[in-house]
Scaffold this motif. Structure first.
Motif, PDB file in Angstrom:
ATOM      1  N   GLU A   1      -4.405   9.968   1.196  1.00  0.00           N
ATOM      2  CA  GLU A   1      -3.966   9.210   0.018  1.00  0.00           C
ATOM      3  C   GLU A   1      -3.887   7.729   0.317  1.00  0.00           C
ATOM      4  O   GLU A   1      -4.178   6.904  -0.555  1.00  0.00           O
ATOM      5  CB  GLU A   1      -2.614   9.731  -0.494  1.00  0.00           C
ATOM      6  CG  GLU A   1      -2.218   9.152  -1.842  1.00  0.00           C
ATOM      7  CD  GLU A   1      -3.271   9.383  -2.923  1.00  0.00           C
ATOM      8  OE1 GLU A   1      -3.517   8.447  -3.709  1.00  0.00           O
ATOM      9  OE2 GLU A   1      -3.847  10.491  -3.010  1.00  0.00           O
TER      10      GLU A   1
ATOM     11  N   LEU B   1       2.093   1.992  -3.383  1.00  0.00           N
ATOM     12  CA  LEU B   1       1.054   2.595  -4.233  1.00  0.00           C
ATOM     13  C   LEU B   1       0.951   4.100  -3.978  1.00  0.00           C
ATOM     14  O   LEU B   1       0.795   4.888  -4.920  1.00  0.00           O
ATOM     15  CB  LEU B   1      -0.299   1.928  -3.979  1.00  0.00           C
ATOM     16  CG  LEU B   1      -0.472   0.499  -4.470  1.00  0.00           C
ATOM     17  CD1 LEU B   1      -1.817  -0.053  -4.008  1.00  0.00           C
ATOM     18  CD2 LEU B   1      -0.349   0.435  -5.986  1.00  0.00           C
ATOM     19  N   VAL B   2       1.037   4.496  -2.724  1.00  0.00           N
ATOM     20  CA  VAL B   2       0.984   5.915  -2.380  1.00  0.00           C
ATOM     21  C   VAL B   2       2.202   6.627  -2.959  1.00  0.00           C
ATOM     22  O   VAL B   2       2.077   7.709  -3.558  1.00  0.00           O
ATOM     23  CB  VAL B   2       0.894   6.119  -0.845  1.00  0.00           C
ATOM     24  CG1 VAL B   2       1.011   7.585  -0.484  1.00  0.00           C
ATOM     25  CG2 VAL B   2      -0.402   5.529  -0.306  1.00  0.00           C
TER      26      VAL B   2
ATOM     27  N   GLU C   1       1.795   7.141  -6.623  1.00  0.00           N
ATOM     28  CA  GLU C   1       0.874   8.249  -6.886  1.00  0.00           C
ATOM     29  C   GLU C   1       1.580   9.589  -6.700  1.00  0.00           C
ATOM     30  O   GLU C   1       1.421  10.500  -7.517  1.00  0.00           O
ATOM     31  CB  GLU C   1      -0.352   8.148  -5.981  1.00  0.00           C
ATOM     32  CG  GLU C   1      -1.321   9.299  -6.105  1.00  0.00           C
ATOM     33  CD  GLU C   1      -1.944   9.459  -7.479  1.00  0.00           C
ATOM     34  OE1 GLU C   1      -2.395  10.586  -7.790  1.00  0.00           O
ATOM     35  OE2 GLU C   1      -1.994   8.493  -8.259  1.00  0.00           O
TER      36      GLU C   1
ATOM     37  N   ASN D   1      -7.324   6.671  -0.187  1.00  0.00           N
ATOM     38  CA  ASN D   1      -7.646   6.687  -1.634  1.00  0.00           C
ATOM     39  C   ASN D   1      -7.128   5.446  -2.323  1.00  0.00           C
ATOM     40  O   ASN D   1      -7.811   4.844  -3.149  1.00  0.00           O
ATOM     41  CB  ASN D   1      -7.059   7.935  -2.316  1.00  0.00           C
ATOM     42  CG  ASN D   1      -7.762   9.199  -1.960  1.00  0.00           C
ATOM     43  OD1 ASN D   1      -8.900   9.201  -1.485  1.00  0.00           O
ATOM     44  ND2 ASN D   1      -7.091  10.321  -2.154  1.00  0.00           N
ATOM     45  N   GLN D   2      -5.903   5.043  -1.987  1.00  0.00           N
ATOM     46  CA  GLN D   2      -5.321   3.855  -2.597  1.00  0.00           C
ATOM     47  C   GLN D   2      -5.982   2.566  -2.106  1.00  0.00           C
ATOM     48  O   GLN D   2      -6.058   1.594  -2.847  1.00  0.00           O
ATOM     49  CB  GLN D   2      -3.809   3.812  -2.353  1.00  0.00           C
ATOM     50  CG  GLN D   2      -3.052   4.923  -3.038  1.00  0.00           C
ATOM     51  CD  GLN D   2      -3.237   4.937  -4.535  1.00  0.00           C
ATOM     52  OE1 GLN D   2      -3.235   3.898  -5.194  1.00  0.00           O
ATOM     53  NE2 GLN D   2      -3.419   6.131  -5.084  1.00  0.00           N
TER      54      GLN D   2
ATOM     55  N   CYS E   1      -8.956   1.576  -4.333  1.00  0.00           N
ATOM     56  CA  CYS E   1      -8.686   1.082  -5.702  1.00  0.00           C
ATOM     57  C   CYS E   1      -8.659  -0.416  -5.776  1.00  0.00           C
ATOM     58  O   CYS E   1      -8.462  -1.138  -4.906  1.00  0.00           O
ATOM     59  CB  CYS E   1      -7.361   1.639  -6.185  1.00  0.00           C
ATOM     60  SG  CYS E   1      -7.408   3.421  -6.385  1.00  0.00           S
TER      61      CYS E   1
ATOM     62  N   LEU F   1       0.831  -1.201   0.000  1.00  0.00           N
ATOM     63  CA  LEU F   1       0.000   0.000   0.000  1.00  0.00           C
ATOM     64  C   LEU F   1       0.869   1.256   0.000  1.00  0.00           C
ATOM     65  O   LEU F   1       0.613   2.207  -0.742  1.00  0.00           O
ATOM     66  CB  LEU F   1      -0.946  -0.004   1.202  1.00  0.00           C
ATOM     67  CG  LEU F   1      -1.834   1.219   1.387  1.00  0.00           C
ATOM     68  CD1 LEU F   1      -2.725   1.460   0.174  1.00  0.00           C
ATOM     69  CD2 LEU F   1      -2.680   1.060   2.648  1.00  0.00           C
TER      70      LEU F   1
END
Length: 86
Positions: free
Chosen positions: A79, A9-10, A13, A82-83, A86, A6
């Motif tokens: 964030e 992923l942040v 982004e 947010n991730q 997904c 995770l």
């Protein structure tokens, strides 16, 4: 999903956004330290162990920090969530 996945992923982004400053990266590192030290259960399965409400995590982090979180830390937690969607 594990916490390290995770977090990557942040970071991806943030990289995609071409941020002018690394403040959010540092804020993410601070949240990472909090999770590793105070919430190790979140390391293995974030979907099962993260609070469903990001404000709950923000308040726990704020208590750990001992003062109000700053906007970069708040943005990093936003964030993360947010991730997670997904």
């Amino acid at each position: 999903m594990k916490w390290n996945e995770l977090k990557e992923l942040v970071i991806a982004e943030y990289d995609r956004r071409n941020l002018k400053s690394n403040v959010r990266y540092r804020a993410l590192d601070k949240v990472d330290a909090f999770i590793k030290e105070k919430r190790p259960e979140m390391m293995s399965d974030v979907h099962a162990s993260f609070p469903s409400d990001k404000d709950t995590l923000k308040k726990a982090y704020e208590a750990y920090k001992g003062k109000q979180i700053n906007s970069a830390e708040s943005s990093a937690i936003n964030e993360i969530y947010n991730q997670l969607k997904c």
